[in-house]
Write a protein that holds these residues in place. Structure first.
Motif, PDB file in Angstrom:
ATOM      1  N   ASP A 214       0.878  -1.175   0.000  1.00 55.37           N
ATOM      2  CA  ASP A 214       0.000   0.000   0.000  1.00 55.37           C
ATOM      3  C   ASP A 214       0.910   1.217   0.000  1.00 55.37           C
ATOM      4  N   LEU A 215       0.976   1.895  -1.139  1.00 58.65           N
ATOM      5  CA  LEU A 215       1.991   2.918  -1.337  1.00 58.65           C
ATOM      6  C   LEU A 215       1.360   4.214  -1.836  1.00 58.65           C
ATOM      7  N   ASN A 216       1.649   5.316  -1.179  1.00 58.57           N
ATOM      8  CA  ASN A 216       1.237   6.633  -1.657  1.00 58.57           C
ATOM      9  C   ASN A 216       2.259   7.125  -2.674  1.00 58.57           C
ATOM     10  N   LEU A 217       1.795   7.369  -3.898  1.00 54.08           N
ATOM     11  CA  LEU A 217       2.697   7.831  -4.954  1.00 54.08           C
ATOM     12  C   LEU A 217       2.632   9.335  -5.153  1.00 54.08           C
ATOM     13  N   SER A 218       1.574   9.951  -4.680  1.00 53.81           N
ATOM     14  CA  SER A 218       1.438  11.402  -4.701  1.00 53.81           C
ATOM     15  C   SER A 218       0.396  11.779  -3.662  1.00 53.81           C
ATOM     16  N   GLU A 219       0.104  13.041  -3.563  1.00 54.59           N
ATOM     17  CA  GLU A 219      -0.889  13.488  -2.597  1.00 54.59           C
ATOM     18  C   GLU A 219      -2.250  12.874  -2.856  1.00 54.59           C
ATOM     19  N   ASN A 220      -2.537  12.594  -4.133  1.00 55.93           N
ATOM     20  CA  ASN A 220      -3.866  12.115  -4.505  1.00 55.93           C
ATOM     21  C   ASN A 220      -3.890  10.689  -5.060  1.00 55.93           C
ATOM     22  N   THR A 221      -2.750  10.035  -5.128  1.00 52.85           N
ATOM     23  CA  THR A 221      -2.694   8.735  -5.815  1.00 52.85           C
ATOM     24  C   THR A 221      -2.075   7.666  -4.922  1.00 52.85           C
ATOM     25  N   ARG A 222      -2.785   6.533  -4.815  1.00 48.66           N
ATOM     26  CA  ARG A 222      -2.284   5.369  -4.081  1.00 48.66           C
ATOM     27  C   ARG A 222      -2.201   4.168  -5.006  1.00 48.66           C
ATOM     28  N   MET A 223      -1.257   3.319  -4.689  1.00 55.87           N
ATOM     29  CA  MET A 223      -1.075   2.075  -5.430  1.00 55.87           C
ATOM     30  C   MET A 223      -1.118   0.916  -4.433  1.00 55.87           C
ATOM     31  N   MET A 224      -1.826  -0.158  -4.820  1.00 50.70           N
ATOM     32  CA  MET A 224      -1.865  -1.351  -3.982  1.00 50.70           C
ATOM     33  C   MET A 224      -1.542  -2.587  -4.809  1.00 50.70           C
ATOM     34  N   ILE A 225      -0.770  -3.490  -4.221  1.00 45.34           N
ATOM     35  CA  ILE A 225      -0.638  -4.860  -4.721  1.00 45.34           C
ATOM     36  C   ILE A 225      -1.314  -5.742  -3.677  1.00 45.34           C
ATOM     37  N   LEU A 226      -2.199  -6.609  -4.118  1.00 48.25           N
ATOM     38  CA  LEU A 226      -3.223  -7.178  -3.243  1.00 48.25           C
ATOM     39  C   LEU A 226      -2.830  -8.438  -2.478  1.00 48.25           C
ATOM     40  N   GLY A 227      -1.566  -8.838  -2.540  1.00 46.44           N
ATOM     41  CA  GLY A 227      -1.191 -10.056  -1.825  1.00 46.44           C
ATOM     42  C   GLY A 227      -1.672 -11.293  -2.552  1.00 46.44           C
ATOM     43  N   ASP A 228      -2.195 -12.273  -1.816  1.00 47.15           N
ATOM     44  CA  ASP A 228      -2.715 -13.474  -2.468  1.00 47.15           C
ATOM     45  C   ASP A 228      -3.728 -14.163  -1.562  1.00 47.15           C
ATOM     46  N   TRP A 229      -4.344 -15.220  -2.134  1.00 45.36           N
ATOM     47  CA  TRP A 229      -5.277 -16.064  -1.375  1.00 45.36           C
ATOM     48  C   TRP A 229      -4.738 -17.479  -1.272  1.00 45.36           C
ATOM     49  N   ILE A 230      -3.409 -17.562  -1.103  1.00 45.75           N
ATOM     50  CA  ILE A 230      -2.744 -18.830  -0.816  1.00 45.75           C
ATOM     51  C   ILE A 230      -2.280 -18.836   0.631  1.00 45.75           C
ATOM     52  N   TRP A 231      -1.556 -17.789   0.995  1.00 48.85           N
ATOM     53  CA  TRP A 231      -0.998 -17.683   2.340  1.00 48.85           C
ATOM     54  C   TRP A 231      -1.510 -16.462   3.100  1.00 48.85           C
ATOM     55  N   GLN A 232      -1.798 -15.370   2.364  1.00 45.94           N
ATOM     56  CA  GLN A 232      -2.068 -14.098   3.034  1.00 45.94           C
ATOM     57  C   GLN A 232      -3.558 -13.799   3.223  1.00 45.94           C
ATOM     58  N   PHE A 233      -4.382 -14.209   2.267  1.00 45.15           N
ATOM     59  CA  PHE A 233      -5.831 -14.007   2.329  1.00 45.15           C
ATOM     60  C   PHE A 233      -6.165 -12.515   2.529  1.00 45.15           C
ATOM     61  N   THR A 234      -5.563 -11.700   1.675  1.00 50.19           N
ATOM     62  CA  THR A 234      -5.712 -10.252   1.755  1.00 50.19           C
ATOM     63  C   THR A 234      -6.591  -9.738   0.621  1.00 50.19           C
ATOM     64  N   TYR A 235      -7.186  -8.585   0.836  1.00 47.84           N
ATOM     65  CA  TYR A 235      -8.059  -7.982  -0.157  1.00 47.84           C
ATOM     66  C   TYR A 235      -8.152  -6.493   0.134  1.00 47.84           C
ATOM     67  N   ALA A 236      -8.653  -5.739  -0.848  1.00 46.09           N
ATOM     68  CA  ALA A 236      -8.946  -4.322  -0.655  1.00 46.09           C
ATOM     69  C   ALA A 236     -10.453  -4.135  -0.704  1.00 46.09           C
ATOM     70  N   VAL A 237     -10.938  -3.151   0.041  1.00 39.21           N
ATOM     71  CA  VAL A 237     -12.368  -2.842   0.048  1.00 39.21           C
ATOM     72  C   VAL A 237     -12.531  -1.332  -0.027  1.00 39.21           C
ATOM     73  N   PHE A 238     -13.402  -0.901  -0.911  1.00 39.89           N
ATOM     74  CA  PHE A 238     -13.711   0.515  -1.095  1.00 39.89           C
ATOM     75  C   PHE A 238     -15.142   0.748  -0.632  1.00 39.89           C
ATOM     76  N   ASP A 239     -15.304   1.613   0.369  1.00 34.91           N
ATOM     77  CA  ASP A 239     -16.633   1.832   0.940  1.00 34.91           C
ATOM     78  C   ASP A 239     -17.354   3.024   0.326  1.00 34.91           C
ATOM     79  N   GLY A 240     -16.800   3.551  -0.760  1.00 38.15           N
ATOM     80  CA  GLY A 240     -17.388   4.715  -1.417  1.00 38.15           C
ATOM     81  C   GLY A 240     -16.659   5.993  -1.104  1.00 38.15           C
TER      82      GLY A 240
END
Length: 255
Positions: A214-240
């Motif tokens: 989860d990386l902030n690339l600028s004041e208004n821009t974020r980048m995410m790499i979501l991990g996996d569903w083998i070992w990490q079971f990670t996800y992103a959620v946007f609530d609006g």
């Protein structure tokens, strides 16, 4: 009430190199079941299967729990977006027609509740590996795809699954290399270059690398790499309004 949008990737269901495959699929299905009443859309950003190839009258054995659950979601009006990765790109209509998914073969830029998302599996984006680039061209070549389907389904699936197994077992503990740093991670470098001509994007989301980032690339821009569903079971959620990176822990996850 506004509902959430979920993003996940890289389950590699059916992998011959994952010893806990049945548990893994069931955990993924329980997660999807837990969000079915909270989700307006689910984005599956590639490599949900370790190898997937549809023949004219045959689809791969297995995955019935997962396929049934995404069909239940789409039947209930939840949009399920399926991005092909470098392991499961050989799909020719079954997932759309039978399971109701919206299929994407290329990166997608889309607006969700006023925010602009760039969504992609991530393979082929900035990767300097010439061997991988060549292999990717072969995999995406329509003539090569047709050639693969000349095999009997048993032979075709064995070829694909064992190739994927060999590729995974070449890595230490079967896992991807750790984060290489902002100046070397090729998806970060690709994103920074892309931002020079596309400065309206709020969020860049990728799979493929099997790392949680989860990386902030600028004041208004974020980048995410979501991990996996083998070992990490990670996800992103946007609530609006806000985007969160979460881990699915059964009995504890709230979003």
């Amino acid at each position: 009430m506004r509902k959430n949008v979920y993003f996940l990737s890289d389950a590699h269901l059916g992998s011959l190199a994952i010893p806990h495959a049945r548990m893994q699929e069931r955990r993924l299905v329980r997660f999807l079941d837990s969000i079915k009443d909270k989700a307006s859309a689910v984005y599956l950003l590639g490599d949900m299967f370790d190898f997937w190839d549809e023949f004219k009258y045959v689809v791969p054995k297995g995955y019935t729990r997962f396929l049934g659950k995404i069909s239940e979601l789409t039947d209930a009006g939840v949009e399920v977006h399926f991005f092909t990765g470098n392991h499961d790109l050989w799909t020719y209509g079954y997932l759309e027609e039978e399971c109701g998914v919206i299929l994407h073969r290329k990166p997608v830029t889309t607006e969700i509740n006023g925010k602009v998302f760039f969504l992609a599996h991530g393979d082929g984006l900035g990767d300097p590996d010439n061997k991988f680039k060549l292999l990717r061209k072969v995999f995406h070549n329509r003539a090569c795809q047709k050639l693969l389907n000349f095999f009997h389904p048993w032979w075709g699936m064995q070829l694909g699954l064992n190739w994927a197994k060999h590729s995974r077992l070449k890595r230490a503990d079967g896992k991807e290399a750790p984060y290489m740093g902002e100046d070397k991670e090729y998806l970060v470098l690709f994103t920074k270059e892309y931002m020079k001509t596309h400065n309206n994007i709020d969020y860049f989301l990728y799979g493929h690398r099997h790392i949680e980032l989860d990386l902030n690339l600028s004041e208004n821009t974020r980048m995410m790499i979501l991990g996996d569903w083998i070992w990490q079971f990670t996800y992103a959620v946007f609530d609006g309004e806000h985007l969160f990176m979460e881990q699915y822990i059964e009995g504890e996850t709230k979003l």
